[in-house]
Scaffold this motif. Structure first.
Motif, PDB file in Angstrom:
ATOM      1  N   CYS A 148      19.016   2.461   0.356  1.00  0.00           N
ATOM      2  CA  CYS A 148      17.899   2.312   1.296  1.00  0.00           C
ATOM      3  C   CYS A 148      18.089   3.222   2.506  1.00  0.00           C
ATOM      4  O   CYS A 148      17.119   3.835   2.994  1.00  0.00           O
ATOM      5  CB  CYS A 148      17.769   0.859   1.739  1.00  0.00           C
ATOM      6  N   PHE A 149      19.307   3.304   2.993  1.00  0.00           N
ATOM      7  CA  PHE A 149      19.593   4.197   4.116  1.00  0.00           C
ATOM      8  C   PHE A 149      19.236   5.638   3.766  1.00  0.00           C
ATOM      9  O   PHE A 149      18.623   6.353   4.568  1.00  0.00           O
ATOM     10  CB  PHE A 149      21.068   4.083   4.499  1.00  0.00           C
ATOM     11  N   ARG A 150      19.597   6.062   2.564  1.00  0.00           N
ATOM     12  CA  ARG A 150      19.314   7.435   2.138  1.00  0.00           C
ATOM     13  C   ARG A 150      17.815   7.692   1.997  1.00  0.00           C
ATOM     14  O   ARG A 150      17.355   8.832   2.185  1.00  0.00           O
ATOM     15  CB  ARG A 150      19.997   7.717   0.792  1.00  0.00           C
ATOM     16  N   LEU A 151      17.043   6.672   1.662  1.00  0.00           N
ATOM     17  CA  LEU A 151      15.613   6.852   1.400  1.00  0.00           C
ATOM     18  C   LEU A 151      14.734   6.505   2.593  1.00  0.00           C
ATOM     19  O   LEU A 151      13.521   6.677   2.540  1.00  0.00           O
ATOM     20  CB  LEU A 151      15.197   5.989   0.201  1.00  0.00           C
ATOM     21  N   ARG A 152      15.346   6.045   3.668  1.00  0.00           N
ATOM     22  CA  ARG A 152      14.573   5.632   4.842  1.00  0.00           C
ATOM     23  C   ARG A 152      13.870   6.849   5.450  1.00  0.00           C
ATOM     24  O   ARG A 152      14.521   7.842   5.798  1.00  0.00           O
ATOM     25  CB  ARG A 152      15.516   4.999   5.858  1.00  0.00           C
ATOM     26  N   GLY A 153      12.560   6.793   5.540  1.00  0.00           N
ATOM     27  CA  GLY A 153      11.807   7.874   6.141  1.00  0.00           C
ATOM     28  C   GLY A 153      11.639   9.106   5.264  1.00  0.00           C
ATOM     29  O   GLY A 153      11.086  10.115   5.708  1.00  0.00           O
ATOM     30  N   ARG A 154      12.076   9.061   4.015  1.00  0.00           N
ATOM     31  CA  ARG A 154      11.960  10.231   3.135  1.00  0.00           C
ATOM     32  C   ARG A 154      10.529  10.362   2.630  1.00  0.00           C
ATOM     33  O   ARG A 154      10.014   9.484   1.918  1.00  0.00           O
ATOM     34  CB  ARG A 154      12.945  10.124   1.967  1.00  0.00           C
ATOM     35  N   ALA A 155       9.886  11.464   2.969  1.00  0.00           N
ATOM     36  CA  ALA A 155       8.459  11.633   2.685  1.00  0.00           C
ATOM     37  C   ALA A 155       8.148  11.739   1.200  1.00  0.00           C
ATOM     38  O   ALA A 155       7.020  11.474   0.773  1.00  0.00           O
ATOM     39  CB  ALA A 155       7.943  12.868   3.416  1.00  0.00           C
ATOM     40  N   THR A 156       9.136  12.117   0.370  1.00  0.00           N
ATOM     41  CA  THR A 156       8.899  12.274  -1.063  1.00  0.00           C
ATOM     42  C   THR A 156       8.956  10.945  -1.812  1.00  0.00           C
ATOM     43  O   THR A 156       8.707  10.912  -3.018  1.00  0.00           O
ATOM     44  CB  THR A 156       9.935  13.233  -1.667  1.00  0.00           C
ATOM     45  N   ILE A 157       9.271   9.861  -1.091  1.00  0.00           N
ATOM     46  CA  ILE A 157       9.351   8.531  -1.689  1.00  0.00           C
ATOM     47  C   ILE A 157       8.143   7.716  -1.244  1.00  0.00           C
ATOM     48  O   ILE A 157       7.787   7.727  -0.059  1.00  0.00           O
ATOM     49  CB  ILE A 157      10.647   7.815  -1.248  1.00  0.00           C
ATOM     50  N   PRO A 158       7.476   7.007  -2.147  1.00  0.00           N
ATOM     51  CA  PRO A 158       6.348   6.161  -1.726  1.00  0.00           C
ATOM     52  C   PRO A 158       6.804   5.137  -0.689  1.00  0.00           C
ATOM     53  O   PRO A 158       7.908   4.603  -0.774  1.00  0.00           O
ATOM     54  CB  PRO A 158       5.915   5.473  -3.025  1.00  0.00           C
ATOM     55  N   ALA A 159       5.975   4.878   0.282  1.00  0.00           N
ATOM     56  CA  ALA A 159       6.297   3.876   1.290  1.00  0.00           C
ATOM     57  C   ALA A 159       6.401   2.502   0.628  1.00  0.00           C
ATOM     58  O   ALA A 159       5.566   2.142  -0.198  1.00  0.00           O
ATOM     59  CB  ALA A 159       5.239   3.855   2.377  1.00  0.00           C
ATOM     60  N   MET A 160       7.431   1.753   0.983  1.00  0.00           N
ATOM     61  CA  MET A 160       7.583   0.394   0.460  1.00  0.00           C
ATOM     62  C   MET A 160       8.552  -0.393   1.327  1.00  0.00           C
ATOM     63  O   MET A 160       9.398   0.166   2.018  1.00  0.00           O
ATOM     64  CB  MET A 160       8.055   0.411  -0.995  1.00  0.00           C
ATOM     65  N   ARG A 161       8.359  -1.702   1.289  1.00  0.00           N
ATOM     66  CA  ARG A 161       9.299  -2.604   1.936  1.00  0.00           C
ATOM     67  C   ARG A 161      10.171  -3.223   0.855  1.00  0.00           C
ATOM     68  O   ARG A 161       9.669  -3.658  -0.185  1.00  0.00           O
ATOM     69  CB  ARG A 161       8.563  -3.691   2.721  1.00  0.00           C
ATOM     70  N   ILE A 162      11.463  -3.245   1.116  1.00  0.00           N
ATOM     71  CA  ILE A 162      12.418  -3.772   0.154  1.00  0.00           C
ATOM     72  C   ILE A 162      12.873  -5.150   0.616  1.00  0.00           C
ATOM     73  O   ILE A 162      13.273  -5.326   1.771  1.00  0.00           O
ATOM     74  CB  ILE A 162      13.631  -2.834   0.019  1.00  0.00           C
ATOM     75  N   LEU A 163      12.808  -6.111  -0.299  1.00  0.00           N
ATOM     76  CA  LEU A 163      13.289  -7.459  -0.008  1.00  0.00           C
ATOM     77  C   LEU A 163      14.117  -7.924  -1.199  1.00  0.00           C
ATOM     78  O   LEU A 163      13.585  -8.166  -2.278  1.00  0.00           O
ATOM     79  CB  LEU A 163      12.121  -8.417   0.230  1.00  0.00           C
ATOM     80  N   SER A 164      15.434  -8.012  -0.991  1.00  0.00           N
ATOM     81  CA  SER A 164      16.305  -8.416  -2.093  1.00  0.00           C
ATOM     82  C   SER A 164      16.468  -9.924  -2.125  1.00  0.00           C
ATOM     83  O   SER A 164      16.220 -10.625  -1.129  1.00  0.00           O
ATOM     84  CB  SER A 164      17.680  -7.753  -1.963  1.00  0.00           C
TER      85      SER A 164
END
Length: 212
Positions: free
Chosen positions: A147-163
């Motif tokens: 999640c840290f690596r993908l935070r704010g990455r424009a090439t990834i669809p926006a989503m909220r993660i809830l484990s």
């Protein structure tokens, strides 16, 4: 489980890489972390690799070795890193280190970064290791790192993660962010591009590229 010479030179789950490529990358990655940690211990910032081209050349050359040489390299490089990590205890808290251009972390995250490399590439080896083999604590650390690596990455669809264990994060680009739910391991596997979304809820038509 032993790996035959033929299996070492057979394709891994990473496009264009054999299992020998993956093993060599893991060994050189351990050396790169050792280099970074040793530099920090001497109050110096050093890059993990001198250049991407040199890194790729070392992996290509190393992939040509036999299984015994690969295993020795994996063991000895991991041993050197284990000793180097002891040096982190003497560092001031929150010492910042740049692992790659635009990727800055504090020294306390180095062990997690290496753990993520080992877990994801163990999956990539495709030798029977699966998400279910990752212990709960490690799965949580892996998900937090992905999640840290993908935070704010424009090439990834926006989503909220809830484990299921309560970890929450918001990753990807801007715009509406649907909530994706699941176990730590299933979320980490899907978000890193290693597994499908079958065990997740709220995925809909979201697509995730491979996280290197």
């Amino acid at each position: 489980m032993g790996i035959s010479e033929e299996q070492w030179q057979s394709p891994s789950r990473l496009p264009g890489w054999t299992r020998a490529h993956v093993a060599t990358h893991l060994a050189r990655n351990a050396d790169a972390f050792t280099r970074v940690v040793s530099g920090l211990a001497e109050d110096r910032q050093v890059p993990m690799y001198d250049s991407r081209a040199e890194r790729d050349q070392e992996i290509e050359r190393g992939s040509e070795r036999d299984g015994l040489a690969l295993q020795i390299d994996l063991d000895t490089s991991a041993g050197r890193l284990h000793e180097a990590f002891d040096l982190l205890e003497a560092l001031p808290p929150m010492t910042t280190v740049e692992l790659a251009p635009g990727l800055e972390i504090d020294s306390g995250q180095l062990a997690t970064a290496r753990l993520a490399e080992v877990l994801l590439h163990h999956l990539d080896l495709d030798v029977g290791f699966s998400l279910s083999d990752i212990c709960p604590d490690a799965a949580g650390w892996l998900l937090a790192w992905v999640c840290f690596r993908l935070r704010g990455r424009a090439t990834i669809p926006a989503m909220r993660i809830l484990s299921d264990t309560g970890l929450t994060d918001r990753i990807g680009g801007s715009g509406y962010a649907p909530t994706v739910r699941g176990s730590d391991a299933a979320l980490a596997g899907w978000l890193s591009g290693r597994t499908g979304p079958e065990e997740l809820r709220g995925v809909q038509n979201l697509a995730i590229p491979l996280l290197g």
